[in-house]
Design a protein around this motif. Structure first.
Motif, PDB file in Angstrom:
ATOM      1  N   ASN A  72       0.812  -1.226   0.000  1.00 55.93           N
ATOM      2  CA  ASN A  72       0.000   0.000   0.000  1.00 55.93           C
ATOM      3  C   ASN A  72       0.842   1.273   0.000  1.00 55.93           C
ATOM      4  OD1 ASN A  72       0.801  -0.399   2.630  1.00 55.93           O
ATOM      5  ND2 ASN A  72      -1.248  -0.664   3.444  1.00 55.93           N
ATOM      6  N   ILE A 152      -7.851   3.303  15.396  1.00 59.57           N
ATOM      7  CA  ILE A 152      -8.920   2.682  14.607  1.00 59.57           C
ATOM      8  C   ILE A 152     -10.283   2.918  15.232  1.00 59.57           C
ATOM      9  CG2 ILE A 152      -9.860   0.440  14.001  1.00 59.57           C
ATOM     10  CD1 ILE A 152      -7.148  -0.497  13.352  1.00 59.57           C
ATOM     11  N   GLU A 153     -10.338   2.858  16.570  1.00 59.10           N
ATOM     12  CA  GLU A 153     -11.640   2.956  17.220  1.00 59.10           C
ATOM     13  C   GLU A 153     -12.107   4.399  17.384  1.00 59.10           C
ATOM     14  OE1 GLU A 153     -13.501   0.464  17.691  1.00 59.10           O
ATOM     15  OE2 GLU A 153     -12.020  -1.115  17.298  1.00 59.10           O
ATOM     16  N   GLN A 157     -14.769   6.457  10.263  1.00 62.95           N
ATOM     17  CA  GLN A 157     -14.422   5.834   8.993  1.00 62.95           C
ATOM     18  C   GLN A 157     -14.853   6.756   7.856  1.00 62.95           C
ATOM     19  OE1 GLN A 157     -16.939   2.337   8.349  1.00 62.95           O
ATOM     20  NE2 GLN A 157     -17.505   2.465  10.495  1.00 62.95           N
ATOM     21  N   ARG A 159     -16.808   6.577   5.409  1.00 57.80           N
ATOM     22  CA  ARG A 159     -18.206   6.733   5.015  1.00 57.80           C
ATOM     23  C   ARG A 159     -18.996   7.582   6.004  1.00 57.80           C
ATOM     24  NH1 ARG A 159     -19.432   0.689   6.844  1.00 57.80           N
ATOM     25  NH2 ARG A 159     -17.477   0.173   5.852  1.00 57.80           N
ATOM     26  N   ASN A 180     -10.125   6.792  10.317  1.00 55.66           N
ATOM     27  CA  ASN A 180      -9.410   5.710  11.000  1.00 55.66           C
ATOM     28  C   ASN A 180      -8.539   4.919  10.029  1.00 55.66           C
ATOM     29  OD1 ASN A 180     -11.361   4.306   9.674  1.00 55.66           O
ATOM     30  ND2 ASN A 180     -12.076   3.159  11.466  1.00 55.66           N
ATOM     31  N   ARG A 181      -8.550   5.275   8.759  1.00 58.44           N
ATOM     32  CA  ARG A 181      -7.610   4.645   7.824  1.00 58.44           C
ATOM     33  C   ARG A 181      -6.361   5.495   7.654  1.00 58.44           C
ATOM     34  NH1 ARG A 181     -12.099   2.816   3.384  1.00 58.44           N
ATOM     35  NH2 ARG A 181     -13.306   1.669   4.920  1.00 58.44           N
ATOM     36  N   ASN A 375      -2.850   4.969   8.675  1.00 62.98           N
ATOM     37  CA  ASN A 375      -2.949   4.739  10.117  1.00 62.98           C
ATOM     38  C   ASN A 375      -1.757   3.933  10.631  1.00 62.98           C
ATOM     39  OD1 ASN A 375      -3.666   2.345   8.950  1.00 62.98           O
ATOM     40  ND2 ASN A 375      -5.729   2.278   9.786  1.00 62.98           N
TER      41      ASN A 375
ATOM     42  N   VAL B 172      -4.508  -3.743   2.988  1.00 65.65           N
ATOM     43  CA  VAL B 172      -4.085  -3.565   4.376  1.00 65.65           C
ATOM     44  C   VAL B 172      -3.627  -4.926   4.886  1.00 65.65           C
ATOM     45  CG1 VAL B 172      -4.806  -2.960   6.706  1.00 65.65           C
ATOM     46  CG2 VAL B 172      -5.658  -1.662   4.778  1.00 65.65           C
ATOM     47  N   ALA B 182     -10.965  -7.072  13.805  1.00 64.23           N
ATOM     48  CA  ALA B 182     -11.005  -5.773  14.494  1.00 64.23           C
ATOM     49  C   ALA B 182     -10.982  -4.639  13.483  1.00 64.23           C
ATOM     50  CB  ALA B 182      -9.827  -5.659  15.459  1.00 64.23           C
ATOM     51  N   GLN B 183     -10.087  -4.758  12.497  1.00 66.73           N
ATOM     52  CA  GLN B 183      -9.974  -3.686  11.495  1.00 66.73           C
ATOM     53  C   GLN B 183     -11.239  -3.606  10.646  1.00 66.73           C
ATOM     54  OE1 GLN B 183      -6.859  -2.172   9.786  1.00 66.73           O
ATOM     55  NE2 GLN B 183      -5.265  -2.935  11.095  1.00 66.73           N
ATOM     56  N   SER B 186     -14.297  -2.165  12.630  1.00 65.05           N
ATOM     57  CA  SER B 186     -14.243  -0.737  12.955  1.00 65.05           C
ATOM     58  C   SER B 186     -14.266   0.112  11.691  1.00 65.05           C
ATOM     59  CB  SER B 186     -12.987  -0.442  13.766  1.00 65.05           C
ATOM     60  OG  SER B 186     -11.862  -0.697  12.973  1.00 65.05           O
ATOM     61  N   GLY B 187     -14.319  -0.530  10.531  1.00 65.73           N
ATOM     62  CA  GLY B 187     -14.406   0.229   9.298  1.00 65.73           C
ATOM     63  C   GLY B 187     -13.062   0.699   8.784  1.00 65.73           C
ATOM     64  N   ALA B 188     -11.970   0.206   9.357  1.00 66.95           N
ATOM     65  CA  ALA B 188     -10.658   0.594   8.835  1.00 66.95           C
ATOM     66  C   ALA B 188     -10.411  -0.073   7.492  1.00 66.95           C
ATOM     67  CB  ALA B 188      -9.559   0.234   9.819  1.00 66.95           C
ATOM     68  N   CYS B 189     -11.155  -1.130   7.170  1.00 66.53           N
ATOM     69  CA  CYS B 189     -11.170  -1.600   5.785  1.00 66.53           C
ATOM     70  C   CYS B 189     -12.612  -1.891   5.377  1.00 66.53           C
ATOM     71  CB  CYS B 189     -10.250  -2.794   5.555  1.00 66.53           C
ATOM     72  SG  CYS B 189     -10.187  -3.998   6.853  1.00 66.53           S
ATOM     73  N   ASP B 190     -12.875  -1.751   4.075  1.00 67.68           N
ATOM     74  CA  ASP B 190     -14.227  -1.959   3.568  1.00 67.68           C
ATOM     75  C   ASP B 190     -14.504  -3.432   3.375  1.00 67.68           C
ATOM     76  OD1 ASP B 190     -14.874   0.859   3.055  1.00 67.68           O
ATOM     77  OD2 ASP B 190     -13.244   0.711   1.610  1.00 67.68           O
TER      78      ASP B 190
END
Lengths: 509, 339
Positions: A72, A152-153, A157, A159, A180-181, A375, B172, B182-183, B186-190
């Motif tokens: 990435n 992350i928490e 996000q 969206r 959070n990304r 992140n 990721v 967890a990721q 929490s929406g850190a990945c789609d």
């Protein structure tokens, strides 16, 4: 004593190697060395032989094979078609990036905390003690993981930024998005005249240095003090801004226009419309940013297709490929266009500025445009900095305390203010004590960065020592290269720091 | 740290050499336990319960082998391995066999010097997304952030799929399934991608499984199976035929319920007789006793029973038999005959 017995002049006997104290220690050392070398040799030979028996003789050919996986965060061009060697380089650059950023922030935080810990203010010094003990006594891996988990928490996000009543909003005039990304900051897009602006800026910086020298000389010779802060600020901003606006005015004489097989339409009410799903050839210049902002302001849904330059855009327009093709691009007006392509009439989009901020923009699953600080990078950077800063703070404190109190008192007696005492008397002397242990803190930080995979940061351990090792099954080779690389990085850092140490250390005459 | 890994590798390789001489079967018998590499925790396939006892579809294969070889399905030492450590663990002799959702590929079989002894689950890589995203097909995933476990074929398939469809994505990398969850949650990945069976197992552990869908596209062939090291064919044969015994038992209608009755005396079906050791001596050819297959099947049932109790539609994971049905029911499970 006049009657000193002359030592017996006998020849060398073999038994002396054991019974004579002059030779004994050397004998033992040589035997130990031989034993050590033999065992190392045995280990290496054995490993080589066993690898050969397993049918996996040592070889580094896998580095030129196709990697097949994506990474990435790429500081240089990379895709899954490139080699394992290239992937390793990408990982190496990521390691160097986080180590570099980490060393800088750890130093800044560490020095501040170390100085503050000696503060006479009770609350401040206790808080700093708390910080140091907390970070120093918990393993760095836990700090890295907890930082990532919190990141992350806590943050929204992507969206969550969508919709009329979005939960999250962008900060600082809609230019920074904290998700959070990762954190998105605006990217810089350059237009014509940027080289001139840049040169002017560099010249101003040089000018400031010369001015400061002149001011100091003047002060020493005549005692006259110039308002150097004000003048420096002036030199910093004024010439660059003048050139910037001049370039803007000149640029505006030559309009950028939108052209392509499709066009944007200027409606009667001055709004602009286009076919939905129009594809924009994005070459990344300032003119492009203007065009994208214009389309977004008018609510046009478009897809941005990355393109290298005008020629590439033209190829893409004629390719007809549904995925890589594009429909419209920007170009300076007056450029000769091939047949069948039209200029969108009456649409003025160009701001002319040599630098444009390309703000992050939410489209699809993620933000596009702008620069994404992932992140994983932030969590790793943050955790490593805070952790190492605790150690640096202790080093700084011990350095400061090593400076005799008499120095401070003498400086005070001369009438220096406390701030100046610290910067002119204490710190320069403390630096000599601080630098050597600092080197090992930098080395620690760099080596600790190999914990990156815990948060999914693709450093050299993650690429070469992780995916490549796994896909090729070359454990021994990968680990050997990995060790050599870390060794090289560490030796480089200590060489540089040692040279710096040579420069600041006490010179005795 | 690097240095200790290096010396560890050296040491591990040196140990292997010492072991290569003795056969794995003798080693296992001497140790009195089977060291079986399993996943670090994938509900339905291999996961320890509150008491630390391992259960699951892959675990059942280990237990069946232990029952066949040592006579007791509990004499297994389960070694949790990650996607990254599993091959090193097997190659170095840390485990005797690996039953860990491992895809049988050419390079693993040939280049990494392992022997895949069969397929116990026909799988394929899929995608899971939150329903709220409104994605119907993997082709709509342009620009999405995708969580992948590193060290698997998954990331290579993913790179190929997105490249061939000319869409972009942001990978990721993650180390374990738990981190991936967890990721993802929490929406850190789609998108979360792994083998479809793994997705189903992961989804089963979510608080609200219905908020997530597994997309219809299966982008790869993933025949998962147990594997052993190259070079010890007897050991490979034992595990291959233990797995075959489980599958054949289902085909022949031998279950954990009726196996005791069936193995009392030779019946009408010669293949059942040979399988259960009431006729001929197939076990002796393997270097085991006559009742090896009986014990293997009796341990946790035949293939169908193992499937149903761990990952079948009655279990929380809820996977349909699909390709993993016996060939007589239109699936792909087809074993060579026991004769």
């Amino acid at each position: 004593m006049s009657a000193t017995a002359e030592p017996e002049k006998g020849g060398f006997r073999l038994s002396q190697l054991i019974y004579d104290t002059r030779y004994r220690s050397m004998t033992i050392q040589i035997i130990a060395l031989i034993g050590f070398l033999l065992s190392v040799g045995w280990l290496i030979r054995n490993a080589g032989q066993n690898l050969a028996e397993l049918g996996k003789p040592l070889g580094f050919g896998f580095l030129t094979e196709q990697a097949g996986y994506d990474i990435n965060q790429r500081l240089i061009e990379y895709n899954s078609q490139m080699t394992h060697g290239r992937a390793a380089v990408i990982g190496l650059l990521n390691t160097l990036l986080v180590a570099f950023l980490g060393c800088i922030t750890a130093t800044v935080i560490g020095v501040s905390i170390g100085v503050l810990r000696l503060s006479k203010n009770w609350i401040v010094s206790r808080l700093m003690t708390l910080y140091i003990e907390m970070f120093r006594n918990v393993p760095v891996l836990l700090w890295i993981i907890i930082t990532m988990a919190i990141f992350i928490e806590v943050f929204p996000q992507p969206r969550d930024f969508r919709g009329e009543d979005a939960i999250a909003t962008m900060k600082l005039f809609d230019s920074i998005a904290i998700t959070n990304r990762g954190i998105l900051i605006p990217a810089l897009a350059y237009g014509p005249g940027i080289v001139l602006v840049f040169i002017t800026f560099v010249l101003s910086l040089i000018g400031i240095v010369f001015f400061r020298r002149y001011a100091k000389k003047l002060q020493e010779e005549t005692g006259k003090i110039l308002p150097s802060g004000l003048i420096s600020t002036g030199i910093f901003f004024v010439p660059t801004l003048v050139v910037f606006f001049a370039a803007t005015m000149i640029n505006l004489n030559k309009e950028h226009v939108v052209f392509g097989a499709k066009t944007l339409t200027l409606n009667a009410d001055n709004s602009i419309s286009a076919d939905s799903g129009i594809r924009f050839c994005d070459t990344g210049g300032a003119g492009n940013v203007n065009a994208k902002n214009l389309m977004r302001a008018n609510g046009i849904k478009f897809k941005s297709v990355p393109s290298y330059d005008l020629a590439d855009s033209l190829t893409r327009m004629s390719s007809g490929n549904t995925r890589t093709g594009c429909d419209i691009a920007t170009v300076p007006s007056g450029t000769a266009l091939p047949e069948g392509l039209f200029v969108s009439e009456g649409i003025s989009l160009y701001s002319g500025r040599p630098i444009e901020l390309e703000k992050p923009y939410l489209s699809g699953f993620n933000f596009t445009d702008g620069v994404l600080m992932r992140n994983s990078l932030i969590a790793l950077w943050f955790a490593l900095s805070l952790y190492t800063a605790a150690f640096i703070a202790e080093t700084v404190r011990s350095g400061i305390q090593a400076v005799s109190k008499g120095q401070t008192e003498a400086a005070g007696a001369l009438g220096l203010r406390p701030g100046r005492i610290t910067s002119l008397v204490v710190l320069p002397q403390a630096l000599r004590v601080i630098i050597p242990p600092m080197i090992s803190q930098y080395l620690n930080l760099t080596k600790n960065s190999s914990l990156a995979i815990a948060v999914g940061y693709m450093d050299i351990t993650g690429t070469l020592g992780g995916i490549t090792l796994n896909q090729t099954g070359r454990e021994m080779e990968s680990l050997i290269i990995l060790m050599a690389i870390y060794l090289a990085i560490s030796l480089t850092i200590s060489t540089i720091m040692n040279q710096y140490n040579e420069r600041v250390k006490l010179r005795e005459r | 740290m690097k240095k200790s890994v290096f010396i560890g590798t050296l040491a591990a390789v040196s140990v292997t050499a010492g072991m290569a001489a003795a056969s794995t079967l003798d080693d296992v018998k001497a140790a009195g336990e089977l060291k079986c590499g399993v996943s670090t925790g994938l509900v339905g396939f291999a996961a320890a319960d509150a008491n630390g006892v391992y259960h699951g579809f892959d675990v059942a294969v280990c237990r069946a082998v232990a029952a066949a070889v040592l006579g007791d399905g509990d004499k297994v030492k389960f070694v949790p391995t990650t996607g990254k450590t599993r091959f090193t663990a097997l190659a170095s002799g840390e485990v005797d066999m690996l039953a860990r959702n491992t895809t049988w590929t050419f390079s693993r079989d040939v280049d990494l010097k392992f022997e895949f002894i069969g397929v116990n689950y026909y799988d394929g890589q899929g995608f899971m997304v939150p329903k709220a995203l409104g994605v119907a097909s993997a082709k709509d995933l342009d620009g999405a952030t995708v969580c992948i476990q590193t060290g698997t074929t998954t990331e290579l398939n993913l790179a190929d799929y997105f490249r061939s469809n000319n869409i972009s994505y942001e990978p990721v990398p993650i180390e374990t399934n738990a981190e991936g969850q967890a990721q993802y949650l929490s929406g850190a990945c789609d998108v979360y991608t792994t083998d479809a069976s793994g997705l189903a197992a992961t989804r089963a552990t979510f608080e609200k499984p219905d908020d997530h869908v597994v997309l219809p596209e299966i982008i790869s062939k993933e025949p998962l199976g147990p594997l052993v090291r190259h070079g010890d064919n007897q050991w490979g044969d034992i595990i291959r035929w233990t797995l075959n015994a489980l599958i054949t038992a289902e085909e022949l209608g031998v279950t954990s319920a009726n196996i005791d009755k069936m193995s009392m005396e030779a019946g009408n079906n010669p293949e059942i007789n040979r399988l259960l050791g009431t006729e001929g001596d197939l076990g002796g050819m393997l270097g085991l006793d006559k009742e090896w297959a009986k014990r293997a099947v009796a341990q946790s049932g035949n293939y169908g029973e193992i499937f149903d109790s761990n990952i079948g539609e009655g279990s929380p994971v809820g996977i349909a038999r699909g390709l993993n049905a016996s060939w007589t029911d239109g699936g792909l499970l087809y074993t060579p005959p026991f004769r």
